[in-house]
Design a protein around this motif. Sequence first.
Motif, mmCIF file in Angstrom:
data_model
loop_
_atom_site.group_PDB
_atom_site.id
_atom_site.type_symbol
_atom_site.label_atom_id
_atom_site.label_comp_id
_atom_site.label_asym_id
_atom_site.label_seq_id
_atom_site.Cartn_x
_atom_site.Cartn_y
_atom_site.Cartn_z
ATOM 1 N N ALA A 1 74.008 -28.444 -26.929
ATOM 2 C CA ALA A 1 73.367 -27.323 -27.301
ATOM 3 C C ALA A 1 71.854 -27.316 -27.407
ATOM 4 N N ASP A 2 71.122 -26.424 -27.158
ATOM 5 C CA ASP A 2 69.878 -26.532 -27.357
ATOM 6 C C ASP A 2 69.474 -25.787 -28.659
ATOM 7 N N PRO A 3 68.559 -26.673 -29.586
ATOM 8 C CA PRO A 3 68.509 -26.517 -30.951
ATOM 9 C C PRO A 3 67.016 -25.415 -31.020
ATOM 10 N N GLU A 4 66.577 -25.216 -30.103
ATOM 11 C CA GLU A 4 65.027 -24.758 -30.341
ATOM 12 C C GLU A 4 65.114 -23.191 -31.077
ATOM 13 N N THR A 5 66.220 -22.622 -30.782
ATOM 14 C CA THR A 5 66.145 -21.275 -31.529
ATOM 15 C C THR A 5 66.433 -21.565 -33.112
ATOM 16 N N MET A 6 67.097 -22.342 -33.456
ATOM 17 C CA MET A 6 67.384 -22.936 -34.951
ATOM 18 C C MET A 6 66.258 -23.369 -35.371
ATOM 19 N N ARG A 7 65.477 -24.321 -34.702
ATOM 20 C CA ARG A 7 64.144 -24.945 -35.181
ATOM 21 C C ARG A 7 63.132 -23.612 -35.361
ATOM 22 N N SER A 8 63.278 -22.688 -34.435
ATOM 23 C CA SER A 8 62.333 -21.459 -34.725
ATOM 24 C C SER A 8 62.788 -20.758 -35.918
ATOM 25 N N ALA A 9 63.911 -20.642 -36.199
ATOM 26 C CA ALA A 9 64.294 -19.722 -37.290
ATOM 27 C C ALA A 9 63.959 -20.528 -38.759
ATOM 28 N N PHE A 10 64.292 -21.949 -38.664
ATOM 29 C CA PHE A 10 63.609 -22.775 -39.676
ATOM 30 C C PHE A 10 61.945 -22.522 -39.657
ATOM 31 N N ARG A 11 61.442 -22.819 -38.774
ATOM 32 C CA ARG A 11 60.063 -22.630 -39.051
ATOM 33 C C ARG A 11 59.446 -21.219 -39.402
ATOM 34 N N HIS A 12 60.109 -20.228 -38.968
ATOM 35 C CA HIS A 12 59.842 -19.037 -39.609
ATOM 36 C C HIS A 12 60.031 -18.778 -41.048
ATOM 37 N N GLY A 13 61.213 -19.539 -41.293
ATOM 38 C CA GLY A 13 61.555 -19.295 -42.853
ATOM 39 C C GLY A 13 60.668 -20.198 -43.705
ATOM 40 N N ALA A 14 60.195 -21.275 -43.265
ATOM 41 C CA ALA A 14 59.021 -21.900 -44.008
ATOM 42 C C ALA A 14 57.605 -21.070 -44.015
ATOM 43 N N GLU A 15 57.373 -20.351 -42.936
ATOM 44 C CA GLU A 15 56.135 -19.627 -42.851
ATOM 45 C C GLU A 15 56.175 -18.334 -43.729
ATOM 46 N N PHE A 16 57.681 -17.926 -43.813
ATOM 47 C CA PHE A 16 57.807 -16.664 -44.675
ATOM 48 C C PHE A 16 58.133 -16.999 -46.053
ATOM 49 N N ALA A 17 58.367 -18.309 -46.330
ATOM 50 C CA ALA A 17 58.586 -18.566 -47.811
ATOM 51 C C ALA A 17 57.353 -18.139 -48.673
ATOM 52 N N PRO A 18 56.307 -17.945 -48.358
ATOM 53 C CA PRO A 18 55.272 -17.586 -49.548
ATOM 54 C C PRO A 18 55.539 -16.047 -49.540
ATOM 55 N N PHE A 19 56.082 -15.358 -48.873
ATOM 56 C CA PHE A 19 56.377 -13.955 -48.987
ATOM 57 C C PHE A 19 57.846 -13.714 -49.969
ATOM 58 N N ALA A 20 58.292 -14.525 -50.535
ATOM 59 C CA ALA A 20 59.513 -14.561 -51.322
ATOM 60 C C ALA A 20 59.257 -13.439 -52.249
ATOM 61 N N ASP A 21 58.249 -13.625 -53.297
ATOM 62 C CA ASP A 21 58.116 -12.885 -54.318
ATOM 63 C C ASP A 21 57.885 -11.066 -53.786
ATOM 64 N N ARG A 22 57.224 -11.162 -52.449
ATOM 65 C CA ARG A 22 56.869 -9.680 -51.932
ATOM 66 C C ARG A 22 58.343 -9.282 -51.503
ATOM 67 N N ILE A 23 58.932 -9.896 -50.919
ATOM 68 C CA ILE A 23 60.317 -9.713 -50.530
ATOM 69 C C ILE A 23 61.030 -8.987 -51.669
ATOM 70 N N ARG A 24 61.182 -9.671 -52.730
ATOM 71 C CA ARG A 24 61.760 -9.317 -53.961
ATOM 72 C C ARG A 24 61.268 -8.068 -54.802
ATOM 73 N N ALA A 25 60.025 -7.849 -54.671
ATOM 74 C CA ALA A 25 59.620 -6.749 -55.166
ATOM 75 C C ALA A 25 59.931 -5.609 -54.433
ATOM 76 N N ALA A 26 59.702 -5.516 -52.873
ATOM 77 C CA ALA A 26 60.040 -4.470 -52.002
ATOM 78 C C ALA A 26 61.360 -4.212 -51.873
ATOM 79 N N TYR A 27 62.221 -4.995 -52.078
ATOM 80 C CA TYR A 27 64.085 -4.802 -51.723
ATOM 81 C C TYR A 27 64.485 -5.381 -53.155
ATOM 82 N N PRO A 28 64.422 -4.771 -54.094
ATOM 83 C CA PRO A 28 65.144 -5.281 -55.395
ATOM 84 C C PRO A 28 66.567 -5.164 -55.119
ATOM 85 N N ALA A 29 67.447 -6.180 -55.765
ATOM 86 C CA ALA A 29 68.645 -6.500 -55.768
ATOM 87 C C ALA A 29 69.343 -5.357 -56.115
ATOM 88 N N GLY A 30 70.512 -4.861 -55.804
ATOM 89 C CA GLY A 30 71.342 -3.649 -56.200
ATOM 90 C C GLY A 30 72.074 -3.982 -57.380
#
Length: 342
Positions: free
Chosen positions: A313-342
């Motif tokens: 199986a080609d892992p490239e899409t999983m690698r891309s998902a992981f890379r983007h997870g790392a790229e977006f990790a600094p936005f975790a606080d923005r995510i929580r503020a914009a979309y609070p838990a119910g």
Amino acid sequence: MTQRPTLALTMGDPVGIGPEITVRTLLENTEALSARGVVVGDPVTVRRALAVCGLDAEVRVLNSWDLPDAREGVVDCLDIAVLGETELPWGTVDRRAGQAAVRAIEVATRAALDRHVAGIVTGPINKEAIWAAGSEHLGHTEMLGALTGAKDQSTMFVVRGKKIFFATRHLSLREALNRVSVPQQTESIDAALTALRVFGHDHPRLAVAAINPHGGENGAFGDEEIVHLEPAVRAARDRGVNVVGPVPADSVFHQLLADDRYDGVLSQYHDQGHIAAKTFDFNGTISVTVGLPILRTSVDHGTAFDIAGQGVADPETMRSAFRHGAEFAPFADRIRAAYPAG
């Protein structure tokens, strides 16, 4: 040195290709990894994946999120204790596999809510298997909504930094067209603009894709653009936001992906956006669930039961998902503020 964020990886269905692409992501080209990954699943599944991929690594079994130091050649696995030492047949729908997939999602989501990890990266699940295990959800998105209390979660595709949103998703084309209205378009535009801001575009540029050929040709090929899309775009522009459209769909994705005119496009139905993104870069297209109080990136392909267990199986899409997870990790606080838990 800046500390790398930690991401929880779920392997999806343990008898699909998810385990293979997960271990390859964590062990191959490790010098390029910008985050630490911890697998959430059964250690037996990780060991089997290593074996079929011909990879030599230690599986370090963890029972809490009190993580030891990362080590080269070691895959850390937070044990969900579902399968024990049971090795299920590759490539078959199995209730126990569905149970393991669901449990991994539950554990990883709880870890993200409790801030043990910066986000989660999910492998492909099999809907029949999770339903056989008792889940009533259509898939990941609905399950994550229930686990976090989010009510309005939706999908954002990311392909080479550009974003694609969906006014409708898992509906027949006929039903998708029946859903089109000014309020629906207004809500979709606002949701897309919010997501663009959350994920780093402080002054977002959004295009709304047309539905009909040539954008309807002033009503000759359909009037959805005149009746529903144009009023919603006009109202958004009157609020001072940078939204254009409706733009004919045979042009708007080229303008997004090749001409850099926009930061995102609002697609009107499932295949309109999927075909454009996956034709442009199939392996580089990943999915982000927006509307959740946690970061979640994912592959956007299935379990590929026909090749599971072969190590091909080609892992490239999983690698891309992981890379983007790392790229977006600094936005975790923005995510929580914009979309609070119910």
